[in-house]
Design a protein around this motif. Structure first.
Motif, PDB file in Angstrom:
ATOM      1  N   GLY A  32       6.645   6.567   6.565  1.00  0.00           N
ATOM      2  CA  GLY A  32       5.683   5.862   5.732  1.00  0.00           C
ATOM      3  C   GLY A  32       5.848   4.356   5.671  1.00  0.00           C
ATOM      4  N   LYS A  33       6.888   3.837   6.308  1.00  0.00           N
ATOM      5  CA  LYS A  33       7.148   2.387   6.278  1.00  0.00           C
ATOM      6  C   LYS A  33       6.936   1.766   7.658  1.00  0.00           C
ATOM      7  CE  LYS A  33      10.804   2.638   2.721  1.00  0.00           C
ATOM      8  NZ  LYS A  33      10.212   1.770   1.682  1.00  0.00           N
ATOM      9  N   ILE A  34       6.760   0.444   7.691  1.00  0.00           N
ATOM     10  CA  ILE A  34       6.734  -0.282   8.960  1.00  0.00           C
ATOM     11  C   ILE A  34       8.182  -0.473   9.403  1.00  0.00           C
ATOM     12  CG2 ILE A  34       6.089  -2.408  10.157  1.00  0.00           C
ATOM     13  CD1 ILE A  34       3.624  -0.892   9.296  1.00  0.00           C
ATOM     14  N   ALA A  35       8.562   0.199  10.486  1.00  0.00           N
ATOM     15  CA  ALA A  35       9.950   0.139  10.956  1.00  0.00           C
ATOM     16  C   ALA A  35      10.158  -0.988  11.963  1.00  0.00           C
ATOM     17  CB  ALA A  35      10.344   1.471  11.596  1.00  0.00           C
ATOM     18  N   MET A  36       9.129  -1.321  12.728  1.00  0.00           N
ATOM     19  CA  MET A  36       9.204  -2.392  13.728  1.00  0.00           C
ATOM     20  C   MET A  36       7.828  -3.046  13.830  1.00  0.00           C
ATOM     21  SD  MET A  36      11.061  -0.297  16.867  1.00  0.00           S
ATOM     22  CE  MET A  36      11.286  -1.698  17.963  1.00  0.00           C
ATOM     23  N   GLU A  37       7.799  -4.326  14.173  1.00  0.00           N
ATOM     24  CA  GLU A  37       6.532  -4.970  14.519  1.00  0.00           C
ATOM     25  C   GLU A  37       6.794  -6.089  15.505  1.00  0.00           C
ATOM     26  OE1 GLU A  37       4.806  -7.911  11.485  1.00  0.00           O
ATOM     27  OE2 GLU A  37       5.838  -6.477  10.177  1.00  0.00           O
ATOM     28  N   GLY A  38       5.824  -6.337  16.366  1.00  0.00           N
ATOM     29  CA  GLY A  38       5.967  -7.388  17.365  1.00  0.00           C
ATOM     30  C   GLY A  38       4.981  -7.177  18.487  1.00  0.00           C
ATOM     31  N   THR A  39       5.092  -7.975  19.538  1.00  0.00           N
ATOM     32  CA  THR A  39       4.257  -7.779  20.722  1.00  0.00           C
ATOM     33  C   THR A  39       4.740  -6.542  21.467  1.00  0.00           C
ATOM     34  OG1 THR A  39       5.700  -9.076  22.153  1.00  0.00           O
ATOM     35  CG2 THR A  39       3.977 -10.295  20.958  1.00  0.00           C
ATOM     36  N   LEU A  96       0.843  -1.200   0.000  1.00  0.00           N
ATOM     37  CA  LEU A  96       0.000   0.000   0.000  1.00  0.00           C
ATOM     38  C   LEU A  96       0.883   1.257   0.000  1.00  0.00           C
ATOM     39  CD1 LEU A  96      -2.824   1.330   0.318  1.00  0.00           C
ATOM     40  CD2 LEU A  96      -2.494   1.186   2.776  1.00  0.00           C
ATOM     41  N   THR A  97       0.666   2.099  -0.987  1.00  0.00           N
ATOM     42  CA  THR A  97       1.417   3.348  -1.107  1.00  0.00           C
ATOM     43  C   THR A  97       0.424   4.488  -1.321  1.00  0.00           C
ATOM     44  OG1 THR A  97       3.347   2.237  -2.047  1.00  0.00           O
ATOM     45  CG2 THR A  97       3.132   4.592  -2.493  1.00  0.00           C
ATOM     46  N   PHE A  98       0.673   5.607  -0.632  1.00  0.00           N
ATOM     47  CA  PHE A  98      -0.184   6.783  -0.830  1.00  0.00           C
ATOM     48  C   PHE A  98       0.696   8.019  -0.922  1.00  0.00           C
ATOM     49  CE2 PHE A  98      -2.657  10.460   0.474  1.00  0.00           C
ATOM     50  CZ  PHE A  98      -3.772  10.329  -0.342  1.00  0.00           C
ATOM     51  N   GLU A  99       0.442   8.821  -1.961  1.00  0.00           N
ATOM     52  CA  GLU A  99       1.214  10.042  -2.180  1.00  0.00           C
ATOM     53  C   GLU A  99       0.317  11.270  -2.096  1.00  0.00           C
ATOM     54  OE1 GLU A  99       4.483   8.128  -5.292  1.00  0.00           O
ATOM     55  OE2 GLU A  99       2.753   9.242  -6.082  1.00  0.00           O
ATOM     56  N   THR A 158      -2.534   8.558   7.968  1.00  0.00           N
ATOM     57  CA  THR A 158      -2.850   8.339   6.551  1.00  0.00           C
ATOM     58  C   THR A 158      -3.197   6.877   6.312  1.00  0.00           C
ATOM     59  OG1 THR A 158      -1.338  10.123   5.929  1.00  0.00           O
ATOM     60  CG2 THR A 158      -1.972   8.584   4.197  1.00  0.00           C
ATOM     61  N   LEU A 159      -2.454   5.971   6.929  1.00  0.00           N
ATOM     62  CA  LEU A 159      -2.762   4.542   6.819  1.00  0.00           C
ATOM     63  C   LEU A 159      -4.149   4.252   7.382  1.00  0.00           C
ATOM     64  CD1 LEU A 159      -1.936   1.611   6.201  1.00  0.00           C
ATOM     65  CD2 LEU A 159      -0.827   1.532   8.458  1.00  0.00           C
TER      66      LEU A 159
END
Length: 281
Positions: A223-230, A9-12, A54-55
């Motif tokens: 605009g990017k996912i830099a980290m994910e987790g619990t 998913l990209t949005f400008e 925005t997301l």
């Protein structure tokens, strides 16, 4: 497929001058892919300008992707015929409750959404009661919203969305304008909806204390996912969060500083109770 799924998913945002010529393009969401399962409590973090709001607006088809795809309960948000169903499936709650409350009386405001959907009158009042009870506002049903505190207004906003029976609620910084007590009220109500009603919750916030009970956390940057987790996995990385210009809960920071001074503690302490137990006090 989950209740919310995005693929690249990209949005400008396109800036134009007075003649309509393109002056510049800002990529607010940059090739984000995620899959959120029904019933999960998801938190999305990020500093201002990271792309998290925005997301969020794509999850209710307020915005449409420049590139890539987002599905809400299997429906592609760019398909116009699905728009009504998408907005019933994923309800939105915004920062300022005054922008969402339109009724002169609390119960009328909560009933506005179901009435617009054509729900029979008897069922509307049943939904109003169950929604206000779910957020702890039933005793205020005859009040004017003007007489309520910020936290109470926000709970009424949530009840208004809940009355439309969405499978998912997306909350875009719902506590940003509230005092600490108001924030606690709203987060307690949100957790109750998730645990008791089984509603999927997607909470966009920059208050770290609000996410310690989430099932999963996504941290956005540029605009990017830099980290994910619990939450525990995320808060085990204090230095990385600082790099991303984010705070951590005070108790997590205290535990981190104690560890740096040689005190043996587990990673990712989230609550005062955990710290007290780990210290053997």
């Amino acid at each position: 497929m989950g209740i919310i799924k995005t693929e690249d998913l990209t949005f400008e945002y396109i800036r134009r001058d007075e003649e309509g010529n393109v002056e510049g393009i800002t990529t607010a969401v940059d090739a984000v892919s995620l899959d959120i399962k029904q019933g999960q409590f998801i938190a999305i973090l990020g500093h201002n300008g990271s792309g998290k709001s925005t997301l969020a607006k794509h999850m209710n088809a307020i915005l449409y992707p420049t590139e890539g795809t987002i599905w809400v309960d299997g429906m592609d948000t760019t398909e116009e015929k699905s728009l009504w169903d998408i907005r019933q499936t994923a309800g939105m709650v915004f920062q300022n409750p005054d922008n969402q409350i339109i009724g002169q009386v609390v119960e009328e405001d909560v009933g506005f959404g179901p009435e617009n959907m054509g729900v029979p009158t008897k069922e509307i009042w049943e939904r109003v009661e169950e929604s206000l009870r779910a957020v702890g506002m039933y005793e205020f049903r005859k009040y004017s919203p003007n007489k309520l505190s910020g936290g109470q207004k926000q709970r009424v906003s949530i009840a208004g969305v809940l009355a439309m029976h969405p499978k998912c609620i997306v909350l875009d910084e719902p506590t940003a304008m509230l005092d600490p007590n108001g924030r606690k009220e709203v987060i307690r109500a949100i957790r109750g909806l998730n645990q008791v009603e089984g509603v999927t919750v997607i909470l966009i916030t920059h208050y770290m204390e609000e996410i310690i009970h989430a099932d999963k956390v996504f941290v956005m940057d540029n605009g990017k996912i830099a980290m994910e987790g619990t939450p525990r996995e995320i808060f085990s990385q204090v230095e990385r969060l600082k790099e991303l210009r984010l705070d951590v809960p005070q108790v997590t920071l205290l535990a981190h500083e104690l560890k740096k001074r040689g005190v043996r503690l587990p990673n990712g302490i989230l609550t005062t109770e955990e710290l007290v137990a780990a210290l053997g006090l």
